[in-house]
Design a protein around this motif. Structure first.
Motif, PDB file in Angstrom:
ATOM      1  N   THR A   1       9.986  15.017  -1.035  1.00 55.35           N
ATOM      2  CA  THR A   1       9.570  13.934  -1.303  1.00 55.35           C
ATOM      3  C   THR A   1       9.180  13.012  -0.227  1.00 55.35           C
ATOM      4  OG1 THR A   1      10.202  14.507  -3.541  1.00 55.35           O
ATOM      5  CG2 THR A   1       9.005  12.031  -2.838  1.00 55.35           C
ATOM      6  N   THR A   2       8.362  11.851   0.290  1.00 59.30           N
ATOM      7  CA  THR A   2       8.130  11.480   1.274  1.00 59.30           C
ATOM      8  C   THR A   2       7.360  10.251   0.737  1.00 59.30           C
ATOM      9  OG1 THR A   2       7.884  12.923   3.329  1.00 59.30           O
ATOM     10  CG2 THR A   2       7.046  10.088   3.506  1.00 59.30           C
ATOM     11  N   VAL A   3       7.747   8.835   0.551  1.00 58.62           N
ATOM     12  CA  VAL A   3       7.068   7.953   0.084  1.00 58.62           C
ATOM     13  C   VAL A   3       6.574   6.821   1.745  1.00 58.62           C
ATOM     14  CG1 VAL A   3       7.365   5.645  -1.313  1.00 58.62           C
ATOM     15  CG2 VAL A   3       8.642   7.872  -2.181  1.00 58.62           C
ATOM     16  N   ASP A   4       5.743   6.270   1.405  1.00 54.81           N
ATOM     17  CA  ASP A   4       5.130   5.831   2.785  1.00 54.81           C
ATOM     18  C   ASP A   4       4.614   4.027   2.008  1.00 54.81           C
ATOM     19  OD1 ASP A   4       3.275   4.505   4.449  1.00 54.81           O
ATOM     20  OD2 ASP A   4       3.683   6.077   5.357  1.00 54.81           O
ATOM     21  N   VAL A   5       5.430   2.905   2.142  1.00 55.21           N
ATOM     22  CA  VAL A   5       4.929   2.215   2.557  1.00 55.21           C
ATOM     23  C   VAL A   5       4.429   0.480   2.804  1.00 55.21           C
ATOM     24  CG1 VAL A   5       6.101  -0.068   0.845  1.00 55.21           C
ATOM     25  CG2 VAL A   5       6.719   2.141  -0.037  1.00 55.21           C
TER      26      VAL A   5
ATOM     27  N   ARG B   1       0.726  -1.014   0.042  1.00 62.43           N
ATOM     28  CA  ARG B   1       0.462  -0.132   0.043  1.00 62.43           C
ATOM     29  C   ARG B   1       0.783   1.147  -0.219  1.00 62.43           C
ATOM     30  NH1 ARG B   1      -4.865  -2.635   1.395  1.00 62.43           N
ATOM     31  NH2 ARG B   1      -4.722  -4.380   2.921  1.00 62.43           N
ATOM     32  N   LEU B   2       1.052   1.966  -1.017  1.00 62.64           N
ATOM     33  CA  LEU B   2       1.511   3.157  -1.103  1.00 62.64           C
ATOM     34  C   LEU B   2       1.049   4.395  -1.309  1.00 62.64           C
ATOM     35  CD1 LEU B   2       5.244   3.074  -3.931  1.00 62.64           C
ATOM     36  CD2 LEU B   2       3.674   5.283  -3.867  1.00 62.64           C
ATOM     37  N   THR B   3       1.962   5.150  -0.349  1.00 59.46           N
ATOM     38  CA  THR B   3       1.128   6.796  -0.543  1.00 59.46           C
ATOM     39  C   THR B   3       2.592   7.142  -1.365  1.00 59.46           C
ATOM     40  OG1 THR B   3      -0.063   6.143   1.284  1.00 59.46           O
ATOM     41  CG2 THR B   3       0.188   8.886   0.828  1.00 59.46           C
ATOM     42  N   LEU B   4       2.143   8.055  -2.047  1.00 61.60           N
ATOM     43  CA  LEU B   4       3.440   9.123  -2.370  1.00 61.60           C
ATOM     44  C   LEU B   4       3.372  10.820  -2.684  1.00 61.60           C
ATOM     45  CD1 LEU B   4       6.096  10.026  -3.814  1.00 61.60           C
ATOM     46  CD2 LEU B   4       4.703   9.750  -6.007  1.00 61.60           C
ATOM     47  N   ILE B   5       4.108  11.786  -1.665  1.00 62.72           N
ATOM     48  CA  ILE B   5       3.490  12.898  -1.488  1.00 62.72           C
ATOM     49  C   ILE B   5       5.355  14.110  -1.902  1.00 62.72           C
ATOM     50  CG2 ILE B   5       2.809  14.262   0.535  1.00 62.72           C
ATOM     51  CD1 ILE B   5       2.569  11.993   2.717  1.00 62.72           C
ATOM     52  N   SER B   6       4.704  14.242  -2.473  1.00 61.09           N
ATOM     53  CA  SER B   6       5.561  15.616  -2.984  1.00 61.09           C
ATOM     54  C   SER B   6       5.408  16.747  -3.346  1.00 61.09           C
ATOM     55  CB  SER B   6       5.613  14.860  -3.962  1.00 61.09           C
ATOM     56  OG  SER B   6       7.153  15.691  -4.327  1.00 61.09           O
TER      57      SER B   6
END
Length: 598
Positions: free
Chosen positions: A143-147, A107-112
């Motif tokens: 950027t933050t990548v939340d996996v 479950r991936l969330t990408l914030i930038s």
């Protein structure tokens, strides 16, 4: 069944099988993206060994809102556009597979947020590459990548994960290795909300050595050689441990090509050859090395996870690495300030790589006076070597106050007829006389052997050897190379070679096995050290038998002559078998033994 297109999510899951092996694979891909984004600080938060959470945050350039869906689409990248870009790629990531592959199994969330943007934007992905709906977010620039929940939808893959501790150990090791590739970046690593690493940016040389010490141990910095070496468009910099500072496992070997951490058989072979007669049996060297070369000369696209590379001029790279490391270890002398020894950059002509002229930084000799009256017994020491020399009358040693005390000092006693006890201005030195003389004799024999052409010994009966057609072709193409090694090899059929001569020094060796081993080396590495290795083995045996034996009482003059030879001999810190030849105890260490000043 009829041929049909696979669903996008399944395609990405298949790709994930190559890119995402375990949680550390995810961390590697995401941290490399941080490098390419120009980050100066990277935060890595891990929970349950990465199975529950992998969160990577950077302060880099960020991703535009319009590009977020593309960032999560396969084969979409900002780093290459043409084949020429691919052949000269300098960025860490470029295949455009990582984010969609990861999102297909987690479950991936990408914030930038980019510089000057009113706000950040957030998107979620499941590997299907559709239904992206960017939402505003207060995230700062970067950027933050939340996996989360890695392999939640591929339970078979999840079963292959090891324990939480094991998986996190892989992540911690990876971050340490990556931190050594970018001293300009700060790294903070947490596991289950507990800080594990906090490395500040290290720009000054002293700060870089401090970072290395925090990862490899402070003893490595104290017992390493720092090198800077350039030739034929290749540049090698970094730190290599002295042979006496080694490990049982190759777990402290860090090698980077244009800033990329890699493992390569060619590199491993070159390093092994450089340490071949100074490292104790079964021990592994420690090193942190950086190879820089034209990106067009190395293929970084040889492995899906970019863990391996291919060099377009493999033999050139191998010879360059061997020469740089071999000479750097050879030039270490007693009395040197080991942690600042450098090999300055020396530009050499184009290939083939020649051994460059090497100089080194030395600690200025310590001026001091020792109350010793020593006379060098030249005749006695000459007898140790068994070589005829002129023997003038013994002369007194130069006054120490005028010339300075030599690095290994002056002999005081011969303990148990084995160890030389020597006094220096800063302490005492113990020398294993047999081991030291063995190295001195060995290096002398090697020089004598190398100065003349390799003498050939014709075989009474030529040996016919059956090989593969490929090996026969290789032998035929390498006829001059074999001749230079002292081997006369001719092809007499599609799969037959005839060996007519061998090096005179190896006349009693297994000639057929020797030839097969050389062919195997040429096939894999493009170069072979077999002849040199076997010749060195013979010379080593000769040196061992010709060296002063234990229980042989040495005079003071003989001991001092041996110390002076050690100071001028390459690799004198180890015997031919890799054992140390001498150790030093400082006056401070001696004082501690007896609690003086406490």
């Amino acid at each position: 069944m009829r041929i049909h297109l696979l669903p996008t999510q399944l395609v990405n899951q298949i790709a994930a099988g190559e890119v995402v092996e375990r949680p550390s694979s995810v961390v590697k891909e995401l941290v490399e993206n941080c490098f390419d984004a120009g980050a100066r600080q990277i935060q890595i938060d891990i929970e349950q060994g990465g199975a529950r959470l992998i969160k990577i945050r950077d302060d880099g350039c960020g991703i535009d809102k319009e590009d977020l869906p593309l960032a999560l689409s396969r084969h979409a990248t900002s780093k290459i556009a043409t084949l020429d870009d691919l052949e000269h790629v300098a960025s860490m990531g470029f295949r455009g597979e990582a984010l969609p592959s990861i999102s297909s199994v987690a479950r991936l969330t990408l914030i930038s947020r980019t510089e000057g943007a009113d706000c950040a934007w957030q998107v979620r992905a499941d590997g299907s590459e559709r239904d992206f709906d960017p939402q505003p977010d207060p995230h700062p620039q970067g950027t933050t990548v939340d996996v989360r929940d890695l392999f939640y939808n591929t339970p078979a893959r999840r079963k292959f994960l090891k324990s939480e501790k094991t998986e996190f150990d892989h992540i911690e090791t990876l971050i340490k290795r990556m931190a050594l590739s970018r001293f300009d970046i700060g790294f903070r690593l947490t596991h289950n909300q507990k800080e594990i690493l906090n490395l500040k940016p290290a720009l000054a040389p002293s700060e870089q050595e401090k970072r290395i010490a925090s990862i490899c141990g402070s003893a490595f910095i104290d017992q390493c050689v720092k090198i800077e070496f350039a030739s034929s468009g290749l540049e090698l910099t970094g730190w290599v441990g002295l042979p006496t500072y080694s490990r049982s496992q190759p777990d402290m070997q860090f090698f980077y090509v244009n800033g990329r951490l890699i493992k390569d058989k060619l590199v491993a072979h070159a390093v092994k050859q450089a340490y071949q007669d100074v490292l104790y049996h079964g021990r592994q060297p420690v090193f942190v090395l950086y190879l820089t070369l034209d990106p067009a000369l190395v293929d970084v696209n040889a492995h899906p996870a970019k863990l391996e590379v291919r060099f377009r001029e493999g033999r050139l790279v191998h010879d360059f690495l061997f020469s740089a490391l071999h000479r750097s270890l050879a030039e270490v002398r007693p009395g040197q300030q080991q942690n600042v020894v450098t090999l300055p950059i020396v530009e050499a002509p184009a290939a083939p790589v020649a051994t460059p002229q090497i100089t080194e930084e030395r600690r200025p000799p310590q001026q001091a006076s020792l109350p010793l009256s020593v006379r060098e017994d030249i005749r006695a020491y000459a007898a140790l070597h068994g070589a005829p020399v002129q023997t003038p009358p013994p002369a007194p040693m130069p006054a120490p106050e005028k010339t300075g005390v030599p690095p290994l000092g002056y002999a005081v006693a011969h303990l148990h007829n084995i160890y030389i006890l020597s006094e220096t201005p800063t302490g005492v030195i113990l020398v294993d006389a047999h081991a030291a003389h063995e190295r001195v004799s060995y290096e002398r024999l090697k020089r004598q052997y190398e100065q003349g052409a390799i003498a050939q010994q014709p075989l009474l009966l030529p040996i016919r050897i059956q090989v593969s057609a490929r090996e026969a072709d290789l032998a035929e193409q390498s006829h001059d190379y074999f001749a230079g090694l002292g081997l006369e090899v001719n092809r007499s059929g599609p799969e037959t070679l005839v060996l007519r001569s061998v090096p005179a020094l190896l006349a009693g060796a297994d000639a057929e096995t020797l030839l097969r081993d050389v062919l195997a080396d040429l096939s894999v590495h493009g170069v072979s050290q077999r002849i040199q290795q076997q010749a060195n083995a013979v010379l080593s045996t000769m040196a061992c038998h010709g060296s002063v034996r234990a229980q042989r009482r040495l005079t003071v003059g003989e001991m001092n002559a041996l110390l002076r030879d050690m100071e001028q001999t390459e690799r004198s810190g180890q015997c031919n078998h890799g054992r140390p030849t001498w150790i030093e105890l400082s006056t401070q260490e001696l004082d501690k033994f007896f609690m003086r000043g406490q």
